[in-house]
Enzyme design. Sequence first.
Site, PDB file in Angstrom:
ATOM      1  N   LYS A 181       0.844  -1.206   0.000  1.00  0.00           N
ATOM      2  CA  LYS A 181       0.000   0.000   0.000  1.00  0.00           C
ATOM      3  C   LYS A 181       0.875   1.249   0.000  1.00  0.00           C
ATOM      4  CE  LYS A 181      -1.861   2.749   3.063  1.00  0.00           C
ATOM      5  NZ  LYS A 181      -1.919   4.034   2.354  1.00  0.00           N
ATOM      6  N   GLY A 233       7.264   4.627   8.256  1.00  0.00           N
ATOM      7  CA  GLY A 233       6.352   5.734   8.524  1.00  0.00           C
ATOM      8  C   GLY A 233       6.564   6.273   9.921  1.00  0.00           C
ATOM      9  N   THR A 235       6.373   6.868  14.015  1.00  0.00           N
ATOM     10  CA  THR A 235       6.522   6.011  15.198  1.00  0.00           C
ATOM     11  C   THR A 235       5.142   5.667  15.763  1.00  0.00           C
ATOM     12  OG1 THR A 235       8.694   6.918  15.653  1.00  0.00           O
ATOM     13  CG2 THR A 235       7.543   5.933  17.519  1.00  0.00           C
ATOM     14  N   GLU A 236       4.221   6.629  15.675  1.00  0.00           N
ATOM     15  CA  GLU A 236       2.868   6.404  16.209  1.00  0.00           C
ATOM     16  C   GLU A 236       2.192   5.211  15.507  1.00  0.00           C
ATOM     17  OE1 GLU A 236       0.494   9.818  15.411  1.00  0.00           O
ATOM     18  OE2 GLU A 236      -1.326   8.796  16.112  1.00  0.00           O
ATOM     19  N   GLY A 238       3.741   2.955  13.698  1.00  0.00           N
ATOM     20  CA  GLY A 238       4.591   1.786  13.960  1.00  0.00           C
ATOM     21  C   GLY A 238       4.185   1.086  15.254  1.00  0.00           C
ATOM     22  N   GLU A 255      10.408   0.757  10.188  1.00  0.00           N
ATOM     23  CA  GLU A 255      11.400   1.822  10.010  1.00  0.00           C
ATOM     24  C   GLU A 255      10.675   3.122  10.307  1.00  0.00           C
ATOM     25  OE1 GLU A 255      13.227   4.636   9.029  1.00  0.00           O
ATOM     26  OE2 GLU A 255      13.091   4.127   6.901  1.00  0.00           O
ATOM     27  N   CYS A 289      13.464  10.610   7.228  1.00  0.00           N
ATOM     28  CA  CYS A 289      13.463  10.073   8.594  1.00  0.00           C
ATOM     29  C   CYS A 289      14.842  10.206   9.240  1.00  0.00           C
ATOM     30  CB  CYS A 289      12.987   8.633   8.597  1.00  0.00           C
ATOM     31  SG  CYS A 289      13.791   7.634   7.352  1.00  0.00           S
ATOM     32  N   GLU A 386      10.117  15.110  15.983  1.00  0.00           N
ATOM     33  CA  GLU A 386      10.411  15.083  14.546  1.00  0.00           C
ATOM     34  C   GLU A 386       9.515  16.109  13.842  1.00  0.00           C
ATOM     35  OE1 GLU A 386       9.248  11.464  12.364  1.00  0.00           O
ATOM     36  OE2 GLU A 386      11.236  11.493  11.454  1.00  0.00           O
TER      37      GLU A 386
HETATM   38  P1  NDP Z   1       2.036   7.515   8.707  1.00  0.00           P
HETATM   39  O1  NDP Z   1       2.873   6.709   9.598  1.00  0.00           O
HETATM   40  O2  NDP Z   1       0.642   7.811   9.116  1.00  0.00           O
HETATM   41  O3  NDP Z   1       1.959   6.848   7.259  1.00  0.00           O
HETATM   42  C1  NDP Z   1       2.823   5.878   6.732  1.00  0.00           C
HETATM   43  C2  NDP Z   1       2.010   4.839   5.973  1.00  0.00           C
HETATM   44  O4  NDP Z   1       1.197   4.093   6.877  1.00  0.00           O
HETATM   45  C3  NDP Z   1       1.056   5.431   4.947  1.00  0.00           C
HETATM   46  O5  NDP Z   1       0.945   4.567   3.846  1.00  0.00           O
HETATM   47  C4  NDP Z   1      -0.237   5.480   5.733  1.00  0.00           C
HETATM   48  O6  NDP Z   1      -1.373   5.566   4.941  1.00  0.00           O
HETATM   49  C5  NDP Z   1      -0.176   4.179   6.489  1.00  0.00           C
HETATM   50  N1  NDP Z   1      -0.997   4.099   7.696  1.00  0.00           N
HETATM   51  C6  NDP Z   1      -1.581   5.117   8.385  1.00  0.00           C
HETATM   52  N2  NDP Z   1      -2.248   4.628   9.454  1.00  0.00           N
HETATM   53  C7  NDP Z   1      -2.076   3.281   9.437  1.00  0.00           C
HETATM   54  C8  NDP Z   1      -2.515   2.211  10.280  1.00  0.00           C
HETATM   55  N3  NDP Z   1      -3.240   2.432  11.372  1.00  0.00           N
HETATM   56  N4  NDP Z   1      -2.145   0.949   9.972  1.00  0.00           N
HETATM   57  C9  NDP Z   1      -1.386   0.702   8.887  1.00  0.00           C
HETATM   58  N5  NDP Z   1      -0.959   1.669   8.049  1.00  0.00           N
HETATM   59  C10 NDP Z   1      -1.289   2.941   8.311  1.00  0.00           C
HETATM   60  O7  NDP Z   1       2.757   8.853   8.418  1.00  0.00           O
HETATM   61  P2  NDP Z   1       2.059  10.198   7.901  1.00  0.00           P
HETATM   62  O8  NDP Z   1       2.085  10.155   6.460  1.00  0.00           O
HETATM   63  O9  NDP Z   1       0.732  10.453   8.507  1.00  0.00           O
HETATM   64  O10 NDP Z   1       3.054  11.260   8.489  1.00  0.00           O
HETATM   65  C11 NDP Z   1       2.938  11.621   9.857  1.00  0.00           C
HETATM   66  C12 NDP Z   1       4.281  11.891  10.446  1.00  0.00           C
HETATM   67  O11 NDP Z   1       5.043  10.709  10.415  1.00  0.00           O
HETATM   68  C13 NDP Z   1       5.098  12.887   9.665  1.00  0.00           C
HETATM   69  O12 NDP Z   1       4.816  14.171  10.034  1.00  0.00           O
HETATM   70  C14 NDP Z   1       6.489  12.467  10.026  1.00  0.00           C
HETATM   71  O13 NDP Z   1       6.865  13.059  11.238  1.00  0.00           O
HETATM   72  C15 NDP Z   1       6.393  10.987  10.199  1.00  0.00           C
HETATM   73  N6  NDP Z   1       6.837  10.220   9.025  1.00  0.00           N
HETATM   74  C16 NDP Z   1       7.981   9.539   9.134  1.00  0.00           C
HETATM   75  C17 NDP Z   1       8.452   8.831   8.066  1.00  0.00           C
HETATM   76  C18 NDP Z   1       9.712   8.074   8.138  1.00  0.00           C
HETATM   77  O14 NDP Z   1      10.246   7.676   7.105  1.00  0.00           O
HETATM   78  N7  NDP Z   1      10.219   7.832   9.316  1.00  0.00           N
HETATM   79  C19 NDP Z   1       7.767   8.815   6.777  1.00  0.00           C
HETATM   80  C20 NDP Z   1       6.519   9.533   6.774  1.00  0.00           C
HETATM   81  C21 NDP Z   1       6.100  10.206   7.874  1.00  0.00           C
HETATM   82  P3  NDP Z   1      -1.879   7.036   4.495  1.00  0.00           P
HETATM   83  O15 NDP Z   1      -0.830   7.597   3.624  1.00  0.00           O
HETATM   84  O16 NDP Z   1      -3.097   6.766   3.755  1.00  0.00           O
HETATM   85  O17 NDP Z   1      -2.094   7.814   5.761  1.00  0.00           O
END
Ligand code: NDP
Length: 477
Positions: A181, A233, A235-236, A238, A255, A289, A386
Amino acid sequence: MTFEYAPAPESRSIVDIKAKYGHFIDGKFVTGKNHFATINPATEEVLSQLALGGASDVDKAVAAAQKAYTKTWSKLSGKERGKYLYRIARILQERAREFAVLETLDNGKPIRETRDIDIPLVAAHFFYHAGWADKLDYAGLGKSPQPHGVAGQIIPWNFPLLMLAWKVAPALATGNTVVLKPAETTSLTALLFAQVCQEAELPDGVVNIVTGDGSTGSAIVKHPGIHKIAFTGSTEVGKKIARAIAGTEKKATLELGGKGANVVFDDAPIDEAVEGIVNGIFFNQGHVCCAGSRLILQEGIADEFIEKLKVRMSKIRVGDPLDKNTDLGAINSREQLLKIQELAGVGDSEGAERWSPACNLSAKGFWFAPTIFTGVTQAHRIAREEIFGPVLSILTFRTPQEAIEKANNTPFGLSAGVWSEKGSRILWATQQLRAGVVWANTFNKFDPASPFGGYKESGWGREGGKHGLSAYLKEGK
Ligand code: NDP
């Protein structure tokens, strides 16, 4: 005398964006029920309508991946799997310009980065893993290591196609099949990658792509037919995934976020270090990240360093991501822009001093000028959380020990950097820093052969290199 740069826009005529997309399941594009818009964050232009995947779409994708795993993919030799990966890598190279333009339109990052960094690294990941496919028995990963089965992969918006490559290439090389996804705001290159799978004649169902939002990701995580989760994505999210799979047999690599420290000692070559700090935080609009979002400067050089940093930052060209001269593009979404603005506001109210060069930001689209905060202390939220944007928090130190204590004083542990001319100091500092990746006199260097991952709240496991392969394998019988 200074010369102005004339605009040098890359043509977008090479990309063909359809008005509406469905999912890619069992080797075919299938229609979705509900749709949502994906926009160009630099202009707010609607690019296309994407399907919002529900539980039944995820069911179909997992069933296709299971069938492909049992009937085809697990029966192929590593050498045969490798051939498909090589084929995908070559097609990606042939279509590199198309991918670069599409990624820039959908994500907002500068074409200079998609063209020179993202897409070449994507192809490199497929080439690298193609080479491993027939050598897994000799990789020191145990006797005849076996794939898990179906991998559920959930990726973010900051490096859309590159994160896909980090996930899909090792999964396929090790004999797993995939349900992926992409992020809600950046799915277009994943859908173009689906076309590459068709062009490479990858057996149906080996790669399945379901677009959607967090609920789609959650359905993948919870699906009983998924054997391994790979997530990048926040930490929340994760933590939510870790809770959802607790007590199941599912394996996971997570990650997550970071708050990387770049430690600059007073013997560092200042001009090179300034360049490295700029690359560390302003590359990809700071949506990285492992960004070096905290600069920890030795007091004796702090004033000179900050002055030079400001001069360098004044040369950063912010604007049209499709312009080949642009250094800093658009923020990926309104939501992310609001988050950056909020945290920068917290920096102001907590007493840190904000500075940005003069920038002509467009009224349309989502923009944030490159920004530094000085006078930051460890208690400030901008030193701990972050921000995921082009914002650098600057702290100072007097002794090397103090630098390490400050650098390690974070719930994260993904990346760090050390700048010094003294080899022994670099070796000492890199051993003290609690981070998965530590760069010395450079920053943000990536290679498929190099494992990447974090400590503490930055996640579980490693991606890339031999370590990354092991996450997709279990002990053979
Ligand atoms: P998320 O962790 O929400 O998104 C990452 C992925 O997970 C997206 O494909 C998202 O879908 C999906 N997702 C969201 N909720 C769930 C769930 N409950 N179960 C499974 N998958 C889920 O990151 P955000 O895009 O909302 O960004 C929020 C913050 O996260 C940023 O401001 C940044 O601080 C951090 N971030 C960190 C990253 C990293 O590489 N460490 C990368 C991206 C963000 P969808 O896109 O549809 O929400």
